[in-house]
Design an enzyme around this catalytic site. Structure first.
Site, PDB file in Angstrom:
ATOM      1  N   ASN A   9      74.150   0.594 -25.037  1.00  0.00           N
ATOM      2  CA  ASN A   9      73.441  -0.514 -25.363  1.00  0.00           C
ATOM      3  C   ASN A   9      74.387  -1.534 -25.978  1.00  0.00           C
ATOM      4  O   ASN A   9      74.673  -1.095 -27.320  1.00  0.00           O
ATOM      5  CB  ASN A   9      72.076  -0.195 -26.284  1.00  0.00           C
ATOM      6  N   TRP A  10      74.805  -2.663 -25.447  1.00  0.00           N
ATOM      7  CA  TRP A  10      75.839  -3.287 -25.912  1.00  0.00           C
ATOM      8  C   TRP A  10      75.425  -4.306 -27.045  1.00  0.00           C
ATOM      9  O   TRP A  10      76.288  -4.973 -27.763  1.00  0.00           O
ATOM     10  CB  TRP A  10      76.611  -4.268 -24.829  1.00  0.00           C
ATOM     11  N   LYS A  11      74.190  -4.606 -27.135  1.00  0.00           N
ATOM     12  CA  LYS A  11      73.324  -5.400 -27.974  1.00  0.00           C
ATOM     13  C   LYS A  11      73.917  -6.680 -27.922  1.00  0.00           C
ATOM     14  O   LYS A  11      74.437  -7.262 -26.756  1.00  0.00           O
ATOM     15  CB  LYS A  11      73.580  -4.742 -29.511  1.00  0.00           C
ATOM     16  N   HIS A  94      63.229  -1.333 -28.756  1.00  0.00           N
ATOM     17  CA  HIS A  94      64.263  -0.748 -29.462  1.00  0.00           C
ATOM     18  C   HIS A  94      63.927  -1.174 -30.955  1.00  0.00           C
ATOM     19  O   HIS A  94      63.253  -2.544 -31.213  1.00  0.00           O
ATOM     20  CB  HIS A  94      65.652  -1.750 -29.176  1.00  0.00           C
ATOM     21  N   GLU A  96      65.660  -2.418 -33.293  1.00  0.00           N
ATOM     22  CA  GLU A  96      65.830  -3.701 -33.635  1.00  0.00           C
ATOM     23  C   GLU A  96      65.125  -4.832 -33.143  1.00  0.00           C
ATOM     24  O   GLU A  96      64.667  -5.946 -33.955  1.00  0.00           O
ATOM     25  CB  GLU A  96      67.420  -4.145 -33.288  1.00  0.00           C
ATOM     26  N   GLU A 166      65.648   7.434 -31.229  1.00  0.00           N
ATOM     27  CA  GLU A 166      66.697   6.915 -31.988  1.00  0.00           C
ATOM     28  C   GLU A 166      66.238   6.715 -33.470  1.00  0.00           C
ATOM     29  O   GLU A 166      65.545   5.750 -33.861  1.00  0.00           O
ATOM     30  CB  GLU A 166      66.955   5.455 -31.888  1.00  0.00           C
ATOM     31  N   GLY A 172      74.136   3.003 -36.237  1.00  0.00           N
ATOM     32  CA  GLY A 172      75.294   2.124 -36.587  1.00  0.00           C
ATOM     33  C   GLY A 172      75.467   2.374 -38.081  1.00  0.00           C
ATOM     34  O   GLY A 172      76.560   1.838 -38.653  1.00  0.00           O
ATOM     35  N   SER A 212      74.437   6.694 -33.565  1.00  0.00           N
ATOM     36  CA  SER A 212      76.095   7.067 -33.898  1.00  0.00           C
ATOM     37  C   SER A 212      76.442   8.020 -32.833  1.00  0.00           C
ATOM     38  O   SER A 212      77.080   9.048 -33.325  1.00  0.00           O
ATOM     39  CB  SER A 212      76.089   7.484 -35.507  1.00  0.00           C
ATOM     40  N   GLY A 233      75.272   2.572 -28.850  1.00  0.00           N
ATOM     41  CA  GLY A 233      75.561   1.497 -29.045  1.00  0.00           C
ATOM     42  C   GLY A 233      77.303   1.394 -29.459  1.00  0.00           C
ATOM     43  O   GLY A 233      77.904   1.047 -28.390  1.00  0.00           O
ATOM     44  N   GLY A 234      77.551   1.210 -30.633  1.00  0.00           N
ATOM     45  CA  GLY A 234      78.946   1.033 -30.919  1.00  0.00           C
ATOM     46  C   GLY A 234      80.018   1.695 -29.917  1.00  0.00           C
ATOM     47  O   GLY A 234      80.801   1.160 -29.544  1.00  0.00           O
TER      48      GLY A 234
HETATM   49  P1  13P Z   1      74.937   3.084 -32.467  1.00  0.00           P
HETATM   50  O1  13P Z   1      75.268   4.202 -31.411  1.00  0.00           O
HETATM   51  O2  13P Z   1      76.061   1.898 -32.788  1.00  0.00           O
HETATM   52  O3  13P Z   1      74.411   3.829 -33.634  1.00  0.00           O
HETATM   53  O4  13P Z   1      73.445   2.357 -31.897  1.00  0.00           O
HETATM   54  C1  13P Z   1      72.673   3.202 -31.440  1.00  0.00           C
HETATM   55  C2  13P Z   1      71.690   2.149 -30.761  1.00  0.00           C
HETATM   56  O5  13P Z   1      70.723   1.300 -31.539  1.00  0.00           O
HETATM   57  C3  13P Z   1      71.585   2.293 -29.297  1.00  0.00           C
HETATM   58  O6  13P Z   1      70.364   1.649 -28.872  1.00  0.00           O
END
Ligand code: 13P
Length: 252
Positions: A9-11, A94, A96, A166, A172, A212, A233-234
Site C-alpha cells: 500500500n503505497w499510500k 483502511h 487512515e 492492521e 508506520g 510495520s 506500507g513503508g
Molecule cells: P506500514 O507498513 O508503513 O506500517 O503501513 C501499514 C499500512 O497501513 C498498510 O496499509
C-alpha cells in the site's frame, strides 16, 4: 491451502516516474502467482500506467473507491472506472480513510458489495486503536467491524475477499504486533466468519497482517497458522524490500 498474498500500500507516495521504475525493477523478479499473489496499490492517476506494464504475476490495486457507479461526488473514484482500466484489487476501510475521511462501517460494507459487482477483489482493513488494545476489548471491537463490513455477502464472495488486520498502533510506528498477538486476533476474525458462515468458507478466506511489516519480520509473521500474507506500507516502497517480502511468502 490458502495462497499467500502480499500487497504494497503505497499510500500518497511515489511520482509517476518512481512508480514506473519500481514496476520495471520488480516485474521480472516477482515470483509466479501460482505461489503468491503480489499486488501494489498506488495513487489513482497512475493506475492505468501500472496496469499496462504489470507482468504476469504482479497486480495493481486502488486504495479507495466510492460505493456508487457515478454522480456528483467531487474527487471520488468509481468501481466501473477501476474495472475498465484493468485494476483488480481495491483497499477498503483502511484506518487512515476511517480516521481522516470519516469512512464508516456502513460505507465499507457498501463499497465491498460495489467492488464485487465490478469484479474487483476487496482488501478489507480492520484494526483497533492502542486505547482499545489496552482496554482489552480488541476482539469484540474487531468482531463488530467484521460483522458490519460483511453484511449481505455470500459465501463465494467471502472466499474471494481478503481481510487485512492492521492494528492502528502498529502502522508506520515501527511497533509490530508480536506474531502471536497478530495470529490470535486473526484467528478470532476467522472465528467470527465461521460463526457467520461456516468452517469451509472461513478456512478459505485469506487474512493478512499489516503494521510495520518488513523483510526482517515477515518470516516470523508468515510462520503463524492463520496469517496468510501482509499489507505493507513503508517497506513496500523499495523494490528490493518488496521483492524480499513476496519471496518470503513463497516459502509459506
Ligand atoms: P506500514 O507498513 O508503513 O506500517 O503501513 C501499514 C499500512 O497501513 C498498510 O496499509
Amino acid at each position: 491451502m490458502r495462497k499467500p498474498i502480499i500487497a504494497g500500500n503505497w499510500k500518497m507516495n511515489k511520482s509517476r516516474d518512481e512508480a514506473l521504475q519500481f514496476i520495471y525493477n520488480v516485474n521480472m523478479k516477482v515470483p509466479s502467482s501460482e505461489f503468491v499473489d503480489s499486488v501494489v496499490c498506488a495513487q489513482s492517476p497512475i493506475l492505468r500506467d501500472l496496469v499496462k506494464r504489470q507482468g504476469d504475476s504482479l497486480r495493481v490495486g486502488a486504495q479507495t473507491m466510492h460505493y456508487l457507479d457515478n454522480g456528483a461526488f467531487t474527487g471520488e473514484i468509481s468501481a466501473p472506472l477501476l474495472e475498465s482500466i484493468g485494476v483488480t484489487y481495491v483497499v477498503l476501510g483502511h484506518s487512515e480513510r476511517r480516521a481522516y475521511y470519516n469512512e464508516t462501517d456502513t460505507d465499507v460494507n457498501k463499497k465491498i458489495h460495489q467492488a464485487f459487482r465490478y469484479g474487483l477483489t476487496p482488501i478489507l482493513c480492520v484494526g483497533e486503536s492502542l486505547e482499545i488494545r489496552e482496554a482489552g476489548t480488541t476482539d469484540p471491537y474487531i468482531k463488530d467491524q467484521v460483522v458490519a463490513a460483511l453484511k449481505g455477502l455470500g459465501t463465494e464472495q467471502i472466499k474471494a475477499l481478503v481481510i487485512a488486520y492492521e492494528p492502528i498502533w502498529a502502522i508506520g510506528t515501527g511497533k509490530t504486533a508480536t506474531s502471536e498477538m497478530a495470529n490470535d486476533t486473526i484467528r478470532a476474525i476467522r472465528g467470527v466468519v465461521k460463526g457467520l458462515y461456516n468452517d469451509e468458507t472461513a478456512e478459505a478466506m485469506r487474512i493478512q497482517y499489516g503494521g510495520s511489516v518488513k523483510p526482517a519480520n515477515i518470516d516470523e509473521l508468515l510462520s503463524m497458522s492463520d496469517i496468510d500474507g501482509a499489507l505493507v506500507g513503508g517497506a513496500s516502497l523499495d523494490a528490493e524490500s518488496f521483492l524480499a517480502l513476496v519471496n518470503a511468502a513463497v516459502k509459506k
